[in-house]
Structure formats: structure tokens, C-alpha cells
Design a protein around this motif. Structure first.
Motif, PDB file in Angstrom:
ATOM      1  N   UNK A  11      51.614  63.486 -18.502  1.00  0.00           N
ATOM      2  CA  UNK A  11      51.305  65.435 -19.839  1.00  0.00           C
ATOM      3  C   UNK A  11      52.125  64.910 -20.779  1.00  0.00           C
ATOM      4  N   UNK A  12      52.588  64.768 -20.671  1.00  0.00           N
ATOM      5  CA  UNK A  12      53.378  64.386 -22.061  1.00  0.00           C
ATOM      6  C   UNK A  12      52.773  63.994 -23.132  1.00  0.00           C
TER       7      UNK A  12
ATOM      8  N   UNK B 275      57.087  68.511 -30.703  1.00  0.00           N
ATOM      9  CA  UNK B 275      58.634  68.289 -29.036  1.00  0.00           C
ATOM     10  C   UNK B 275      58.651  70.181 -27.921  1.00  0.00           C
ATOM     11  N   UNK B 276      58.457  71.308 -29.237  1.00  0.00           N
ATOM     12  CA  UNK B 276      58.283  71.888 -28.287  1.00  0.00           C
ATOM     13  C   UNK B 276      57.281  72.316 -27.552  1.00  0.00           C
ATOM     14  N   UNK B 277      56.401  71.937 -28.131  1.00  0.00           N
ATOM     15  CA  UNK B 277      55.175  72.895 -27.279  1.00  0.00           C
ATOM     16  C   UNK B 277      55.009  70.966 -26.235  1.00  0.00           C
ATOM     17  N   UNK B 278      55.607  70.467 -26.250  1.00  0.00           N
ATOM     18  CA  UNK B 278      55.347  69.120 -25.215  1.00  0.00           C
ATOM     19  C   UNK B 278      56.416  69.531 -23.979  1.00  0.00           C
ATOM     20  N   UNK B 279      57.476  70.151 -24.697  1.00  0.00           N
ATOM     21  CA  UNK B 279      58.291  70.294 -23.290  1.00  0.00           C
ATOM     22  C   UNK B 279      57.356  71.604 -22.264  1.00  0.00           C
ATOM     23  N   UNK B 280      56.997  72.561 -23.461  1.00  0.00           N
ATOM     24  CA  UNK B 280      56.400  73.737 -22.216  1.00  0.00           C
ATOM     25  C   UNK B 280      55.708  73.424 -21.553  1.00  0.00           C
TER      26      UNK B 280
ATOM     27  N   UNK C  18      67.869  58.489 -29.343  1.00  0.00           N
ATOM     28  CA  UNK C  18      67.432  59.402 -30.066  1.00  0.00           C
ATOM     29  C   UNK C  18      65.804  59.635 -29.425  1.00  0.00           C
ATOM     30  N   UNK C  19      65.375  60.257 -29.957  1.00  0.00           N
ATOM     31  CA  UNK C  19      63.730  60.659 -29.403  1.00  0.00           C
ATOM     32  C   UNK C  19      62.364  60.210 -30.469  1.00  0.00           C
ATOM     33  N   UNK C  20      63.068  60.342 -31.664  1.00  0.00           N
ATOM     34  CA  UNK C  20      62.130  60.344 -32.985  1.00  0.00           C
ATOM     35  C   UNK C  20      62.339  59.757 -33.992  1.00  0.00           C
TER      36      UNK C  20
END
Ligand code: ATP
Ligand code: MG
Length: 444
Positions: free
Chosen positions: A145-146, A253-258, A358-360
Motif C-alpha cells: 500500500x505504501x 508522505x501525508x497521502x501515504x500515511x492516510x 531518516x525517511x527522505x
């Protein structure tokens, strides 16, 4: 009879159905035999009653991981046996006929939902089996999904998907460790990053992204480094400042988390995941201010311990699990990173940290050809080795920037795993390519 998926059994109460799948668990209770059956859609409990003599005769040899086809009727469970909040917790399959599609040898460890408790090396040594466990599957469903949501978001913002190459002529970025490939009579390298390619493609398509493997010859063993990584990369032209890149990265990132939160409800519950919190405006701090805040000497990059402490401080102050850090020492970063106009010793690069990891990484890049050539010289790079990249900028490239996210790191932290190897189906590290690397495989 056509096959019914296990998740749909609740719609067939009182009806005859046929399912097919694996046996997760067998339980013998007096003369009754209970099974948990599993297919790609879920699990259900089945029971074989003594009066079903034919089914019982087949059932007697069946143990965990047998692949079976089962016919029976869907019944409601008595109230005292209902398992509230669990898929099919209110029903039971009364088995009337069973067929073995494939037998399974007896398992090397307990695979039941509650009994499964492997240390990481065993889990990885037995990946072919551990992948069948619902908790392990949940990790990779979240990961899918990510990655899917990254694609969906980038497309929604009119980014064009391209395929970056894996075999590269020389190191994309000077310095870091690369894997060498023997390529006919020549040396080639596995790509550490699609960086230069995504910048080239950006100069033609304006907004681009790629989902690709990158390879890092990391000589260290940590809980957040792999040698083969899924990199989610984006690059965009016509920005006004690095903040445009920051904002796009934050939205992404917000879209992925949601989307993980809405599409992976069951998986997150099963894993007991505590999804990182992204507040309305993610805190953004310069490296210099971050170092001051930490009481650390200026002009250094953050070390892992400082990254952790900074995230803890930001969390306490704002409730955010995320923080953008920007403005790194120009000389310590790759040649293509854009130096700040009023203070060229510091660049417009940025990192997004989450709970100390670190993610990005991303930022604004140099698009002016003269400035780029100046950096190529200062970084002591051979322009002929990046001729294709330079050509793109010689003939007009808009102000631009981009970012890269590591899919495994995101997975690890979204579902709350301690080690990135658990967030990787077939992790490669210094000591492992599927199995442990043994000394007799060492090259001469
Ligand atoms: P770190 O400093 O944590 O080693 P990096 O700065 O070398 O990471 P980048 O080159 O900025 O990594 O890569 C972009 C993103 O790709 C990282 O933020 C991370 O999410 C992911 N990534 C990079 N290298 C690795 C690795 N060896 N293992 C897992 N993920 C990685
Ligand atoms: Mg980085």
C-alpha cells in the motif's frame, strides 16, 4: 461447485460452499476435529463432525500447511463461541467433504497465530514459510500500500513514471560505496540512486518519478541499512524554492500515511502498529538551529543519536513525529545540490526524519549550466563520466528539485518494527543473501 473466498463466507450463512486454501491449525477435541483454514482473503474455523465419515477419513492425516479444498455448510456459531471483532468470528464451516490438493511435511516451528515467535535469523532463514504467517503478511500488505500510494500520489500531481537503469557506467555520486559488476570486458556498477537519470528525464518531462531498486555497498551492520533498497524517487521542474520540494514531499508522505490508515485497518491492528503522527504543518528546522537546540558543535551533520534526540524534542514540543531538517554544509554533499544564494557554504538540501530515522532526502538542485560546471570542477569530477547528465543541463533546464524515500524504512516505522530486515521480504545485507554468506563463498 465454484470456489468461495473465505472473506465472503459470512454472506452464505445456511448455504453450501466450497473453499480452497491452507490449513493453519488443526485441533482435535474428543471426536471432533477443528481446522483453521486460510486463503488469500482471510481465515475461518471449520469443524468435522464424527458423522461425516468420508470427510473424517481424509481429515485424519491432515496437518498444518496442507493445501485443501473443502465443501460444507456455513453455520452461525453459538453465542458463547463468537469471536467478536474477528473476520468470520461469528461463523463456522461444517465440513462435509475434504480433498487434499497438496500435502505438507511437518513444520520446523509453530506457525499458529499465537504460537509463532521466531527470532529474526530463523524468520529469514525460513522466509518461504514465515511469509505465510498473517503477521508477516500484514507487514508486506502495508508495504504494498505504501508503494502503491506513492505511485497514486505522484500520478495525481501529474508526475510521469519512468524506469531508471540499474546498470550504470560509473558512480552516480562520488564517494559512497558501490557494487561492481563484471560487464563483458568492462566494469560497470549497480546504481546507488537514479539521481542523475531522474534529473535528465525531468528536463524532458518536467515532473517525473520512479520506483526502483538502489544498491548500497554499506560495510556496516545496522538496524536501518540494507544493501538492496526500494527507492521512491521524484523530481520536479519549475520550482521557486526548495520549499516547493519540501511541500510536495510532505503532501506525498501525508497521502501515504492516510492511505495506509484507511486501507490497512486489519493489518495495523494485527501488528499493534502506532502509525507516526504528521501534524498539519510538519516542523522544519535548519541544521544550524537543530545543532544549537541540541547543544552540539556547528558545521557537523547530525549523527544518529542526535537525530533521535532532535525527533524526541520536536515530538514533545509539537506532537509531530516528523521533522524536516534543511541547510547542509555544501561541501559535504553531492555536487548537484543547490547552494543558498546568500550563504553558499550552506545548501538547499533537506532530510525528513521520523522518530529518529531518516525517511527522505531531497532539495533543490543546481539547474544553471555554468554553476553546475563550476561545481563539477570544485568537486574534482571528470565531466566526461557524466556527459549525458551535463548535456541535459547545457540545453536549458528549469529551476528544479526532488526527493527520495526508502520504502523499507517507511514500512519499518509505520508498522513499528525494530529491524529493517523485518520490513523486507528478501533482505540483503553484508552477511546475508537469502541464507547467511559462508566463508567458502568468499571471493578469492
Ligand atoms: P543514511 O544517512 O541513513 O545512511 P542516506 O542519506 O545515505 O541514508 P540517501 O542517499 O539520502 O540515504 O537515500 C534516500 C533514502 O533512501 C533514505 O532517506 C532512506 O530512506 C533510503 N535509504 C538509503 N540508503 C539506505 C539503506 N542502505 N538501507 C535502507 N534504506 C536506505
Ligand atoms: Mg540522505
Amino acid at each position: 461447485m465454484p470456489r468461495t473466498l473465505i472473506k465472503d463466507l459470512g454472506k452464505h450463512i445456511g448455504e453450501k460452499v466450497k473453499i480452497a486454501g491452507w490449513v493453519s491449525v488443526r485441533r482435535d477435541q474428543g471426536k471432533l476435529v477443528f481446522f483453521d483454514f486460510r486463503d488469500r482473503s482471510g481465515s475461518v474455523q471449520g469443524v468435522v463432525l464424527p458423522k461425516e465419515e468420508l470427510a473424517m477419513a481424509v481429515a485424519k492425516d491432515i496437518r498444518a500447511e496442507y493445501v485443501v479444498a473443502v465443501e460444507g455448510s456455513v453455520g452461525e456459531r453459538p453465542a458463547q463461541n463468537v469471536n467478536v471483532g474477528v473476520l468470520n468470528g461469528n461463523i463456522e464451516l461444517k465440513v462435509e467433504a475434504m480433498q487434499v490438493l497438496a500435502a505438507a511435511e511437518s513444520l520446523p516451528f509453530d506457525m499458529s497465530l499465537t504460537g509463532y515467535n521466531l527470532d529474526l535469523p530463523t524468520e529469514l532463514d525460513h522466509r518461504a514459510l514465515s511469509l505465510r504467517h498473517p503477521k508477516v503478511q500484514a507487514v508486506f500488505k502495508v508495504q504494498a500500500v505504501i508503494i502503491g500510494s506513492f505511485r497514486e500520489f505522484m500520478k495525481s500531481q501529474d508526475f510521469f513514471e519512468f524506469q531508471a537503469p540499474t546498470i550504470t557506467p560509473a558512480m552516480a555520486e562520488g564517494g559512497a560505496e558501490v557494487f561492481e559488476v563484471s560487464y563483458f570486458d568492462h566494469k560497470a556498477y549497480l546504481s546507488q540512486s537514479p539521481q542523475l537519470y531522474k534529473q535528465i528525464v525531468m528536463t524532458a518531462f518536467e515532473r517525473v518519478f520512479s520506483v526502483n531498486k538502489i544498491f548500497r555497498a554499506e560495510p556496516s551492520v545496522t538496524t536501518r541499512h540494507l544493501t538492496e533498497v526500494v527507492s521512491l524517487d521524484a523530481e520536479m521542474g519549475f520550482i521557486e524554492s526548495w520549499q516547493d520540494v519540501r511541500d510536495m514531499a510532505e503532501h506525498c508522505v501525508r497521502f501515504i500515511l492516510d492511505s495506509v490508515k484507511t486501507r490497512c485497518v486489519e493489518e495495523l491492528k494485527l501488528l499493534g502498529a502506532d502509525v507516526p503522527v504528521m501534524i498539519e504543518h510538519t516542523p522544519t528546522i535548519s541544521l544550524a538551529d537543530a545543532l544549537t537546540k541540541l547543544g552540539a558543535p556547528a558545521d557537523k551533520d547530525l549523527n544518529p543519536e542526535q537525530e533521535r534526540r532532535l525527533c524526541e524534542m520536536i515530538k514533545q514540543e509539537t506532537g509531530s513525529d516528523f521533522v524536516f531538517v534543511y541547510g547542509y554544509p555544501t561541501k559535504q554533499k553531492p555536487f548537484y545540490v543547490y547552494p543558498q544564494k546568500d550563504n553558499p557554504a550552506v545548501n538547499e538540501g533537506m532530510d525528513l526524519l521520523c522518530r529518529g530515522v531518516e525517511w527522505l532526502s531531497g532539495g533543490r538542485r543546481i539547474n544553471d549550466y555554468t554553476q553546475l560546471m563550476d561545481h563539477v570542477a570544485k568537486w574534482k569530477m571528470d565531466p566526461s563520466k557524466i556527459a549525458m547528465f551535463l548535456e541535459a543541463f547545457r540545453y536549458g533546464a528549469p529551476p528544479e528539485g526532488g526527493f527520495a524515500l526508502g520504502a523499507e524504512r517507511m514500512t519499518m516505522q509505520i508498522v513499528g518494527l525494530k529491524n529493517i530486515r523485518e520490513a523486507t521480504m528478501f533482505p540483503r545485507d553484508m552477511n546475508r543473501i537469502d541464507g547467511l554468506l559462508s566463508s567458502d563463498e568468499k571471493k578469492e
